[in-house]
Motif scaffolding. Sequence first.
Motif, PDB file in Angstrom:
ATOM      1  N   ARG A   1      12.190  -5.766  -5.905  1.00 47.09           N
ATOM      2  CA  ARG A   1      11.548  -6.715  -4.987  1.00 47.09           C
ATOM      3  C   ARG A   1      11.318  -6.080  -3.612  1.00 47.09           C
ATOM      4  O   ARG A   1      10.318  -6.364  -2.947  1.00 47.09           O
TER       5      ARG A   1
ATOM      6  N   GLU B   1       8.326  -3.588  -4.055  1.00 41.48           N
ATOM      7  CA  GLU B   1       7.015  -4.228  -4.218  1.00 41.48           C
ATOM      8  C   GLU B   1       6.596  -5.009  -2.985  1.00 41.48           C
ATOM      9  O   GLU B   1       5.448  -5.432  -2.878  1.00 41.48           O
TER      10      GLU B   1
ATOM     11  N   ASP C   1      -0.692  -4.266   0.470  1.00 41.66           N
ATOM     12  CA  ASP C   1       0.184  -4.824  -0.571  1.00 41.66           C
ATOM     13  C   ASP C   1      -0.625  -5.212  -1.811  1.00 41.66           C
ATOM     14  O   ASP C   1      -0.141  -5.088  -2.943  1.00 41.66           O
TER      15      ASP C   1
ATOM     16  N   HIS D   1      -1.223  -2.894  -4.882  1.00 39.30           N
ATOM     17  CA  HIS D   1      -0.201  -2.779  -5.924  1.00 39.30           C
ATOM     18  C   HIS D   1       0.156  -1.330  -6.219  1.00 39.30           C
ATOM     19  O   HIS D   1       0.225  -0.893  -7.374  1.00 39.30           O
TER      20      HIS D   1
ATOM     21  N   VAL E   1       3.245   1.023  -4.652  1.00 40.76           N
ATOM     22  CA  VAL E   1       4.413   0.926  -3.779  1.00 40.76           C
ATOM     23  C   VAL E   1       4.297   1.817  -2.556  1.00 40.76           C
ATOM     24  O   VAL E   1       4.577   1.394  -1.423  1.00 40.76           O
TER      25      VAL E   1
END
Length: 255
Positions: A21, A24, A158, A161, A163
Amino acid sequence: MSGKLQVTRISDAIASTLEGRILEGSLKPGDRLPPERELAADLGVSRPSLREAIQKLASKGLVQSRQGGGTYVTEKLESAFSDPWAEMMLNHPNLREDMLEFRRMLEGQAAEWAAERATEADLMRLEKAYSALMAAFESDNTVQRSEADIAFHQAIGDAAHNVLIGHLSGALLNLMQDNIRLNLGELKTVPAASRLLMTQHTAIFEAVRDKKPQAARSAAETHIDFVRETLAQTLRSVARRETAERRLSSEFSPS
């Protein structure tokens, strides 16, 4: 060869979930973790196992406890990149051009991938960030403008997608925050420039929303090219003003 099965400890599985979490971006640097009871219920685990998992994350430097209570996601993922560069940018202004060149590459790719990969949740967040940015540009508040600008570009990072793009774009935007604020402060006195910035952000937003990867990349690169040129002009303008002020000061100072 051993025939024993490797059994994953529950705390390791919890730590891996929370680490995912953080990577991401669901848990961002500086975010406070939910209360222990709430987080344990959310993950469907016992509080002792959760506590052990958080200790594992703390030993990795991913979370930290703060005075006054609460456990927070570390800001080291971004600061490890930005801290040494921030000082070097102050001492070597020519690095700004290299940073902007890198930002052009990064944000162009981020916009392209965001147009390909953005989920409905990503688009909702991006639309909210875009609306806030447009509202900020109607105000005279430079801090509000720069914060809204950073939030908009971070939403795109973000939505890519990836990281590394998500975290690097966040670190880079924070690193350049002073330059962004300086640039927007100068540009708000030039209505045509402000309108151009709004048009550029609209082009990026619409291309990502409409799933047009190449248009999104092109719009992002056009925006950064404009920022590079206007920032260079801004810095030259600031330098001229400072020179003029020093001359004026020397003329009126006692000999």
